[in-house]
Design a protein around this motif. Structure first.
Motif, PDB file in Angstrom:
ATOM      1  N   LYS A   1       0.151  11.680  -8.218  1.00 34.88           N
ATOM      2  CA  LYS A   1       0.516  12.259  -6.920  1.00 34.88           C
ATOM      3  C   LYS A   1       0.531  13.784  -6.960  1.00 34.88           C
ATOM      4  O   LYS A   1       0.133  14.444  -6.005  1.00 34.88           O
ATOM      5  CB  LYS A   1       1.875  11.730  -6.476  1.00 34.88           C
ATOM      6  CG  LYS A   1       1.871  10.222  -6.286  1.00 34.88           C
ATOM      7  CD  LYS A   1       3.223   9.711  -5.841  1.00 34.88           C
ATOM      8  CE  LYS A   1       3.217   8.207  -5.671  1.00 34.88           C
ATOM      9  NZ  LYS A   1       2.763   7.453  -6.850  1.00 34.88           N
TER      10      LYS A   1
ATOM     11  N   GLU B   1       5.224   8.724   4.973  1.00 39.91           N
ATOM     12  CA  GLU B   1       5.314   7.700   3.921  1.00 39.91           C
ATOM     13  C   GLU B   1       6.648   6.980   3.977  1.00 39.91           C
ATOM     14  O   GLU B   1       7.638   7.534   4.471  1.00 39.91           O
ATOM     15  CB  GLU B   1       5.123   8.379   2.546  1.00 39.91           C
ATOM     16  CG  GLU B   1       4.954   7.446   1.377  1.00 39.91           C
ATOM     17  CD  GLU B   1       3.837   6.434   1.559  1.00 39.91           C
ATOM     18  OE1 GLU B   1       4.138   5.352   2.095  1.00 39.91           O
ATOM     19  OE2 GLU B   1       2.678   6.707   1.163  1.00 39.91           O
TER      20      GLU B   1
ATOM     21  N   LEU C   1      10.026  14.249  -3.237  1.00 38.48           N
ATOM     22  CA  LEU C   1       8.702  14.574  -2.690  1.00 38.48           C
ATOM     23  C   LEU C   1       8.670  16.020  -2.182  1.00 38.48           C
ATOM     24  O   LEU C   1       7.679  16.735  -2.394  1.00 38.48           O
ATOM     25  CB  LEU C   1       8.343  13.591  -1.558  1.00 38.48           C
ATOM     26  CG  LEU C   1       6.991  13.824  -0.898  1.00 38.48           C
ATOM     27  CD1 LEU C   1       5.855  13.817  -1.917  1.00 38.48           C
ATOM     28  CD2 LEU C   1       6.710  12.774   0.181  1.00 38.48           C
TER      29      LEU C   1
ATOM     30  N   SER D   1       5.662  -1.099  -4.123  1.00 40.55           N
ATOM     31  CA  SER D   1       5.181   0.283  -4.223  1.00 40.55           C
ATOM     32  C   SER D   1       6.052   1.214  -3.388  1.00 40.55           C
ATOM     33  O   SER D   1       6.235   2.381  -3.725  1.00 40.55           O
ATOM     34  CB  SER D   1       3.715   0.382  -3.794  1.00 40.55           C
ATOM     35  OG  SER D   1       3.600   0.165  -2.406  1.00 40.55           O
ATOM     36  N   ILE D   2       6.610   0.675  -2.298  1.00 41.01           N
ATOM     37  CA  ILE D   2       7.493   1.490  -1.464  1.00 41.01           C
ATOM     38  C   ILE D   2       8.749   1.861  -2.240  1.00 41.01           C
ATOM     39  O   ILE D   2       9.212   3.002  -2.204  1.00 41.01           O
ATOM     40  CB  ILE D   2       7.862   0.731  -0.167  1.00 41.01           C
ATOM     41  CG1 ILE D   2       6.629   0.622   0.733  1.00 41.01           C
ATOM     42  CG2 ILE D   2       9.002   1.421   0.555  1.00 41.01           C
ATOM     43  CD1 ILE D   2       6.804  -0.297   1.917  1.00 41.01           C
ATOM     44  N   ARG D   3       9.289   0.887  -3.001  1.00 40.99           N
ATOM     45  CA  ARG D   3      10.513   1.146  -3.770  1.00 40.99           C
ATOM     46  C   ARG D   3      10.266   2.138  -4.908  1.00 40.99           C
ATOM     47  O   ARG D   3      11.148   2.851  -5.322  1.00 40.99           O
ATOM     48  CB  ARG D   3      11.071  -0.157  -4.359  1.00 40.99           C
ATOM     49  CG  ARG D   3      11.486  -1.171  -3.331  1.00 40.99           C
ATOM     50  CD  ARG D   3      12.349  -0.529  -2.246  1.00 40.99           C
ATOM     51  NE  ARG D   3      12.936  -1.484  -1.337  1.00 40.99           N
ATOM     52  CZ  ARG D   3      12.270  -2.129  -0.389  1.00 40.99           C
ATOM     53  NH1 ARG D   3      10.981  -1.927  -0.220  1.00 40.99           N
ATOM     54  NH2 ARG D   3      12.886  -2.965   0.403  1.00 40.99           N
TER      55      ARG D   3
ATOM     56  N   SER E   1      10.122   5.725   2.700  1.00 40.99           N
ATOM     57  CA  SER E   1      11.023   6.528   1.886  1.00 40.99           C
ATOM     58  C   SER E   1      12.315   5.764   1.635  1.00 40.99           C
ATOM     59  O   SER E   1      12.331   4.535   1.712  1.00 40.99           O
ATOM     60  CB  SER E   1      11.244   7.865   2.581  1.00 40.99           C
ATOM     61  OG  SER E   1      11.536   8.840   1.635  1.00 40.99           O
TER      62      SER E   1
ATOM     63  N   HIS F   1       8.203   4.670  -4.803  1.00 43.34           N
ATOM     64  CA  HIS F   1       7.758   5.970  -4.309  1.00 43.34           C
ATOM     65  C   HIS F   1       8.908   6.980  -4.378  1.00 43.34           C
ATOM     66  O   HIS F   1      10.058   6.631  -4.151  1.00 43.34           O
ATOM     67  CB  HIS F   1       7.265   5.817  -2.874  1.00 43.34           C
ATOM     68  CG  HIS F   1       6.567   7.034  -2.361  1.00 43.34           C
ATOM     69  ND1 HIS F   1       5.347   7.434  -2.858  1.00 43.34           N
ATOM     70  CD2 HIS F   1       6.916   7.937  -1.425  1.00 43.34           C
ATOM     71  CE1 HIS F   1       4.982   8.533  -2.235  1.00 43.34           C
ATOM     72  NE2 HIS F   1       5.907   8.860  -1.358  1.00 43.34           N
TER      73      HIS F   1
ATOM     74  N   ASP G   1      11.745   9.632  -3.578  1.00 43.56           N
ATOM     75  CA  ASP G   1      12.543   9.746  -2.352  1.00 43.56           C
ATOM     76  C   ASP G   1      12.296  11.110  -1.688  1.00 43.56           C
ATOM     77  O   ASP G   1      11.536  11.938  -2.202  1.00 43.56           O
ATOM     78  CB  ASP G   1      14.031   9.511  -2.644  1.00 43.56           C
ATOM     79  CG  ASP G   1      14.610  10.583  -3.548  1.00 43.56           C
ATOM     80  OD1 ASP G   1      13.981  11.648  -3.693  1.00 43.56           O
ATOM     81  OD2 ASP G   1      15.685  10.353  -4.133  1.00 43.56           O
TER      82      ASP G   1
ATOM     83  N   ARG H   1       1.633   6.915  -1.723  1.00 47.13           N
ATOM     84  CA  ARG H   1       2.278   6.046  -2.718  1.00 47.13           C
ATOM     85  C   ARG H   1       1.249   5.235  -3.507  1.00 47.13           C
ATOM     86  O   ARG H   1       1.565   4.714  -4.581  1.00 47.13           O
ATOM     87  CB  ARG H   1       3.323   5.131  -2.075  1.00 47.13           C
ATOM     88  CG  ARG H   1       2.763   4.059  -1.231  1.00 47.13           C
ATOM     89  CD  ARG H   1       3.742   2.997  -0.811  1.00 47.13           C
ATOM     90  NE  ARG H   1       2.965   1.983  -0.113  1.00 47.13           N
ATOM     91  CZ  ARG H   1       2.537   2.101   1.126  1.00 47.13           C
ATOM     92  NH1 ARG H   1       2.850   3.170   1.827  1.00 47.13           N
ATOM     93  NH2 ARG H   1       1.786   1.168   1.668  1.00 47.13           N
ATOM     94  N   ASN H   2       0.048   5.110  -2.979  1.00 47.04           N
ATOM     95  CA  ASN H   2      -0.987   4.353  -3.698  1.00 47.04           C
ATOM     96  C   ASN H   2      -1.743   5.211  -4.710  1.00 47.04           C
ATOM     97  O   ASN H   2      -2.550   4.704  -5.475  1.00 47.04           O
ATOM     98  CB  ASN H   2      -2.014   3.795  -2.704  1.00 47.04           C
ATOM     99  CG  ASN H   2      -1.361   2.909  -1.677  1.00 47.04           C
ATOM    100  OD1 ASN H   2      -0.718   1.928  -2.024  1.00 47.04           O
ATOM    101  ND2 ASN H   2      -1.503   3.256  -0.407  1.00 47.04           N
TER     102      ASN H   2
END
Ligand code: SAM
Lengths: 256, 204
Positions: free
Chosen positions: A154, A175, A226, A216-218, A177, A220, A222, A149-150
């Motif tokens: 990607k 990660e 991915l 950043s989690i939000r 999710s 990323h 789903d 996610r960073n």
């Protein structure tokens, strides 16, 4: 004409948490975050996840198919939790590369692993996931835990991981999710946006980094997105496993 | 799934804490380094895999290679495993199934069960040398004294309870009580016999 080109370049933007920043700036901003948390990273990890991150990682290791003699790339490996285990399992004949873009995290990782007696079969490499400095078809296993996610681009990173894997090798992406349970989702939001930054402030005197973490989690992709991205890059047999109600997911794909 | 991960985490942490304290742990692990043992407890749905390295013992829930030794046994047979004399009888009793080198398995069982731990030394890390020594010396002393005292205490307590507080009957009283019970029993039997006779007359 030149103005148009300028505009196009300016539109090369990406997310940094909820902010939109120029792509080139994201790398720097992510670096800032991890420079500032490096030394406290492990303590905060245990503290913030209530130790559950260890169980998530353990599950990932169980899905890795790791065996003595194998070559492993622990990408965005940070302080090396996965590397430590891989190093012991692959043994003297095997080889583990701990790669991270951030030299502060690498330093902390190296010191920690040395204290654990991990030496000999581990190599530390400063590298960007988007452009891995390794030969094609080289690793039996590539893992990226809480790192994707960073990464700014990607898709490019996933293609790069595909390239360095041997045919028959596998990629594991661990990660944060999306949880589908509404109650858990509310609870989790409250925890991430209220409690987490407050804890970050108290323990690491740094609420900004932990606010970035939550945001950043939000942002990323789903689970299904991915999975699609991995397939797009060439991975086959892609599956994912939700853990802790989907707060974390493990994606696994093979290169055949 | 994560429940099994939790179990394997617990087992791994437990084993390695003890391994760290064991003075011969590292030497023993070195001999077994690189070996993988699959242990399936009949009480659990899946085997656990124990990977030995010089650093520690890692416990995995899945292993796609071929373990050096594969064992299936019940929890109760676990402790008997280290005794080479018992292994054959365990196998014959169907309490233990082994595939692979039994000697390796015994070395592994020894690694886990025959630990040489210097408690004083370990405690000193947390308490400081002097305190740990005092504590260990104290505990050792206490155990010896306690052994001796225990008999005395048992006698004393018996006396106190019976004579001082009269909470419990003394042996003499017990004997007397038993006699009385026997007498009572005899009396009641006589009474019953007479009752029977009387009842017989009434019915007639
Ligand atoms: C949250 S940490 C995870 C560390 C470790 N894998 C773990 O699970 O504990 C994320 C790591 O990703 C690294 N990272 C961020 N962007 C990266 C990139 N583009 N290439 C490689 N590593 C990157 C950071 O430096 C940081 O160490």
């Amino acid at each position: 004409m030149t103005e148009q080109v300028d505009n196009a370049i300016n539109q090369e933007t990406t997310h940094f948490g909820y902010q939109t920043v120029a792509k080139a700036d994201k790398v720097e901003k992510v670096a800032e975050v991890f420079h500032s948390v490096a030394t406290k990273y492990d303590v905060m990890n245990d503290f913030m996840s209530l130790g559950i991150h260890r169980v998530w990682k353990r599950f990932a290791i169980d899905c890795s198919g790791i065996r003595p003699g194998q070559k492993v790339l622990d990408l965005a490996g940070g302080t090396g939790d996965l590397t430590a285990k891989f190093s012991r399992v692959v043994g003297e004949q095997g080889h583990v590369v701990l790669a991270d873009i951030n030299d502060s995290m690498l330093k902390v990782g190296r010191a920690k692993l040395r204290d654990l007696g991990i030496e000999g079969n581990v190599e530390y490499v400063q590298a960007n996931a988007e452009a891995l400095p390794f030969p094609d078809n080289h690793f039996d296993l590539v893992t990226i835990a809480f790192g994707l996610r960073n990464v700014t681009d990607k898709d490019k990173a996933i293609r790069s991981m595909f390239r360095v894997l041997k045919p028959g090798g596998r990629l594991l992406v661990l990660e944060f999710s999306k949880t589908e349970q509404p109650m858990l989702s509310k609870l989790y939001d409250f925890y991430s946006f209220n409690i987490l930054p407050a804890m970050g402030k108290v323990v690491a005197n740094d609420s900004e980094s932990y606010r970035y973490l939550a945001e950043s989690i939000r942002m990323h992709p789903d689970q299904e997105t991915l999975k699609g991205m991995m397939e797009q890059a060439g991975f086959e047999g892609v599956e994912y496993y939700n853990m802790t109600g989907g707060i974390v997911a493990l994606h696994r794909g093979y290169k055949f | 799934m994560p429940l099994l991960n939790l179990i394997s985490a617990g087992v791994e942490t437990g084993i390695n804490s003890l391994q760290q304290w064991d003075r011969q742990g590292q030497a023993r692990r070195k001999k077994l380094a690189g070996k993988v043992f699959s242990i399936e407890l009949k009480e659990l749905p899946k085997p656990f895999y124990f990977v030995i390295s010089t650093q520690q013992v890692d416990v995995l829930g899945e292993y796609e290679g071929t373990p050096d030794v594969r064992v299936k046994l019940s929890v109760t047979a676990l402790d008997e495993l280290k005794d080479s004399a018992k292994t054959t009888s365990l196998i014959k009793q169907d309490k233990l199934e082994v595939e692979g080198d039994i000697q390796l398995l015994q070395q592994f069982a020894q690694l886990l069960t025959e630990m040489d731990i210097d408690w004083e030394d370990e405690l000193s890390r947390y308490l400081g040398d002097v305190l740990a020594h005092k504590l260990c010396y104290g505990l050792g002393q206490a155990r010896r004294v306690a052994g001796r005292q225990l008999c005395r205490i048992q006698r004393n307590v018996a006396e106190v309870i019976t004579e001082e507080y009269r909470l419990a009957p003394s042996p003499l009283e017990v004997a007397f009580f038993c006699d009385q019970v026997t007498q009572l029993e005899q009396h009641s039997e006589q009474v019953f016999a007479r009752l029977d006779k009387l009842l017989g007359r009434v019915v007639k």
